[in-house]
Write a protein that holds these residues in place. Structure first.
Motif, PDB file in Angstrom:
ATOM      1  N   ASP A   2       0.918  -0.970  -0.093  1.00  0.00           N
ATOM      2  CA  ASP A   2       0.072   0.167   0.044  1.00  0.00           C
ATOM      3  C   ASP A   2       0.796   1.300   0.026  1.00  0.00           C
ATOM      4  N   LYS A   3       0.333   2.433  -0.306  1.00  0.00           N
ATOM      5  CA  LYS A   3       0.874   3.589  -0.385  1.00  0.00           C
ATOM      6  C   LYS A   3       1.742   4.060   0.729  1.00  0.00           C
ATOM      7  N   LEU A   7       5.740   4.692   1.240  1.00  0.00           N
ATOM      8  CA  LEU A   7       6.423   5.984   1.513  1.00  0.00           C
ATOM      9  C   LEU A   7       7.148   5.871   2.858  1.00  0.00           C
ATOM     10  N   HIS A  36       6.326   4.673  -9.123  1.00  0.00           N
ATOM     11  CA  HIS A  36       5.297   5.204  -8.051  1.00  0.00           C
ATOM     12  C   HIS A  36       5.347   6.633  -8.339  1.00  0.00           C
ATOM     13  N   TRP A  38       2.373   8.276  -8.581  1.00  0.00           N
ATOM     14  CA  TRP A  38       1.433   8.932  -7.791  1.00  0.00           C
ATOM     15  C   TRP A  38       1.800   9.662  -6.448  1.00  0.00           C
ATOM     16  N   ILE A  39       3.192   9.665  -6.152  1.00  0.00           N
ATOM     17  CA  ILE A  39       3.640  10.502  -5.022  1.00  0.00           C
ATOM     18  C   ILE A  39       3.582  12.046  -5.596  1.00  0.00           C
ATOM     19  N   SER A  42      -2.121  11.627  -8.323  1.00  0.00           N
ATOM     20  CA  SER A  42      -2.591  10.660  -9.300  1.00  0.00           C
ATOM     21  C   SER A  42      -3.058  11.379 -10.679  1.00  0.00           C
TER      22      SER A  42
END
Length: 161
Positions: A2-3, A7, A36, A38-39, A42
């Motif tokens: 998961d995000k 992180l 990744h 999305w950091i 999105s």
């Protein structure tokens, strides 16, 4: 994964942990961040990765213009400028024009402190954009990312007061 876990691992191992001094920029950090995106939000799409400013101009040309009437002019002498990541998001404008919000991202391995040399690198990207009349019509944010900022670069930081 998961995000939040990602992180946490990014901070612990890549940015500030004991292993951070062994992380390489292009072959490791860049590849991890590229998977990744999305950091950065999105809403952004990958435009180019490790491509010259000239390639970014070509990418915008292909996406922004359906006809040949309006072209983004080529930038001369900028083929040596190669940002790590170019991201964009489409912005809906009522006039039926397509506009983009663009991100240029320069990654530095965690052991590299952001200093005058790194600041100059992103300033060169900004100059290349400013010197191209059509690119100035787009919204641009340019980031340089590392785990530490050197004292000689603190002068350039924006401070919210």
């Amino acid at each position: 994964m998961d995000k939040l876990t990602f992180l946490h691992l990014l901070e612990t191992y890549l940015a500030y942990g004991d292993t951070s001094k062994y992380i390489l920029e292009r072959s490791q950090l860049h590849k991890i961040i590229e998977k990744h995106l999305w950091i950065f939000g999105s809403q952004y799409e990958l435009g180019t990765s490790d491509k010259a400013i000239d390639s970014i101009i070509e990418q915008l040309r292909k996406q922004a213009f359906d006809n040949n009437e309006d072209k983004i002019e080529d930038s001369e002498g900028n083929s040596h400028l190669i940002p790590d990541l170019f991201l964009y998001k489409r912005i809906a404008i009522p006039t039926s024009q397509r506009r983009y919000h663009n991100l240029l991202i320069e990654l530095k391995r965690p052991s590299v402190k952001i200093g005058k040399t790194e600041i100059r690198q992103v300033q060169d990207y900004a100059d290349a954009i400013a010197n191209n009349a059509r690119l100035r019509d787009y919204q641009w944010d340019i980031f340089i990312l590392s785990s530490e900022i050197g004292s000689d670069a603190e002068f350039y930081m924006k401070k919210d007061e």
